[in-house]
Design an enzyme around this catalytic site. Structure first.
Site, PDB file in Angstrom:
ATOM      1  N   GLU A 163      -2.097   2.623   2.875  1.00 30.58           N
ATOM      2  CA  GLU A 163      -1.027   1.721   2.408  1.00 30.58           C
ATOM      3  C   GLU A 163       0.286   2.453   2.114  1.00 30.58           C
ATOM      4  O   GLU A 163       0.894   2.252   1.063  1.00 30.58           O
ATOM      5  CB  GLU A 163      -1.501   0.947   1.175  1.00 30.58           C
ATOM      6  CG  GLU A 163      -2.784   0.178   1.433  1.00 30.58           C
ATOM      7  CD  GLU A 163      -3.296  -0.619   0.234  1.00 30.58           C
ATOM      8  OE1 GLU A 163      -2.741  -0.457  -0.865  1.00 30.58           O
ATOM      9  OE2 GLU A 163      -4.237  -1.395   0.421  1.00 30.58           O
ATOM     10  N   GLU A 268     -11.577  -3.140   6.418  1.00 32.48           N
ATOM     11  CA  GLU A 268     -11.871  -3.784   5.128  1.00 32.48           C
ATOM     12  C   GLU A 268     -11.931  -5.291   5.315  1.00 32.48           C
ATOM     13  O   GLU A 268     -11.298  -6.058   4.592  1.00 32.48           O
ATOM     14  CB  GLU A 268     -10.807  -3.404   4.093  1.00 32.48           C
ATOM     15  CG  GLU A 268     -10.669  -1.904   3.890  1.00 32.48           C
ATOM     16  CD  GLU A 268      -9.715  -1.510   2.772  1.00 32.48           C
ATOM     17  OE1 GLU A 268      -9.389  -2.364   1.923  1.00 32.48           O
ATOM     18  OE2 GLU A 268      -9.288  -0.335   2.758  1.00 32.48           O
TER      19      GLU A 268
END
Ligand code: GLA
Length: 377
Positions: A163, A268
């Site tokens: 991220e 994910e």
């Protein structure tokens, strides 16, 4: 060669029949998800310490039967594994890695660089002020070398940077970026590579289907590769919802990421079945905010998902895994962020106390209909 082939071969030598029908597990003759997608991509799940410590045996059985890859939900994150500058805590991560290896599961390390769940001491001095670049670089190197080095040879690949870009493609103003600028990415990959030269090394992020973010990651990977930085894969987290993303955009990202020469992973995967809650209201209006939260907390009476919503959820998930399968020449792993609905982080996000239904198994450990159909159960 896809590196996950080795554990699969070892497993096969340990007991598979030479030619088993697709989707049928040799051990139990029960159709399984991992067998359905064998040779296409690994099927992974995130496991928590309850599962590792034997406190959730039903999840463990599902993991053994249906999955061939795992990632730790939390125990390898900086705040857990390196809680103080001179203290590493390896008990949980060691137990997790042993758990995986005893079951012949391929392991992903998650994650080395992440602004969230970073240990509180990591970027500051004793007074709480940001440390200088030299100090930070030394801390980064010590952290990455120690953690990656400890599991050298046991982990297929690491989510090195998690991220690090904003949705508009700019760099997230995290301590990593604020202190070292963009160079922290190169350094993190180089430290990881030095510690385990065989490990695959990934960038990982959410909302990877957004055009600006996609283009920025493609450009970043190209810049890194030009400098000889050993980035080998791009992880698309795929926390998705009932009204986003559009498959065309998602697919475009798979194709563009693969064109950089990287493998692509769905890392994910979960799909909230609840209406998407957008943080757009004026938070200064407390009563309006409270009312919106209450309405969105559990929109379905009695916590039961209406059949029409469940059908739509299954349809979208089916479309998504078909998309992954169409691109199985470049997608090496599809990992769900948890095993069953009861353990999903989505139950508390973005509103505490939500009851969500985002994973491949329901709260009673039953495989969701879209996958039953795919494996012929
Ligand atoms: C991010 C992280 C994961 C997990 C999820 C949800 O996507 O990469 O490790 O924490 O958020 O909690």
């Amino acid at each position: 060669m896809k590196r996950f082939i080795l554990p699969v071969v070892v497993l096969c030598l340990a007991g598979c029949q030479a030619q088993k029908p697709s989707g049928v597990s040799s051990a139990s003759a029960m159709p399984t998800v991992k067998d359905r997608y064998e040779g296409k991509f690994l099927i992974g799940t995130a496991v928590n310490m309850r599962q590792v410590n034997g406190l959730d045996p039903k999840s463990d059985s599902i993991t053994r039967l249906h999955f061939n890859a795992v990632v730790a939900e939390n125990c390898m994150k900086c705040e857990k594994i390196h809680p103080r500058e001179d203290v590493y805590f390896f008990d949980d991560a060691d137990a997790f890695v042993n758990y995986a290896l005893e079951r012949g599961l391929t392991v992903t390390g998650h994650t080395l660089v992440w602004h969230s769940q970073m240990a509180p001491w990591f970027a500051v001095d004793a007074e709480g002020k940001s440390v200088d670049a030299d100090t930070f670089r030394a801390r980064l190197k010590d952290h990455i070398s120690t953690v990656v080095g400890r599991y050298k040879g046991k982990i297929l690949g690491w989510d090195v940077c998690n991220e690090i870009l904003n949705d508009d493609g700019t760099f997230r103003r995290s301590p990593y970026y604020n202190i070292l600028g963009e160079d922290f990415v190169r350094l993190a990959f180089e430290y990881a590579h030095e510690a385990d030269p065989e490990a695959e090394l990934y960038l990982n992020d959410f909302n990877m289907f957004l055009p600006a973010k996609r283009d920025a990651y493609v450009a970043l990977v190209r810049r890194l590769k030009e400098q000889g930085v050993p980035v080998t894969g791009i992880g698309m987290q795929a926390h998705v919802g009932m009204d986003y993303p559009e498959w065309e955009e998602f697919e475009r990202s798979v194709v563009d990421f693969a064109a950089t020469g990287c493998s692509v992973m769905i890392t994910e995967w979960d799909m909230s079945a609840l209406p998407t809650f957008k943080m757009t209201a004026d938070v200064s209006d407390r009563s309006m905010w409270r009312q919106r939260m209450a309405e969105h907390r559990n929109p379905y009476p009695g916590g039961v998902l209406p059949d029409s919503v469940a059908a739509q959820w299954n349809r979208r998930m089916s479309e998504m895994i078909d998309l992954f399968e169409r691109h199985s020449d470049v997608i090496t792993r599809v990992t769900a962020w948890g095993t069953h609905d009861g353990m999903s982080w989505k139950n508390d996000f973005p509103i505490r106390g939500r009851r969500d239904y985002p994973l491949l198994f329901d709260r009673d450990y039953r495989l969701k209909p879209f996958l039953q159909e795919k494996i012929g159960q």
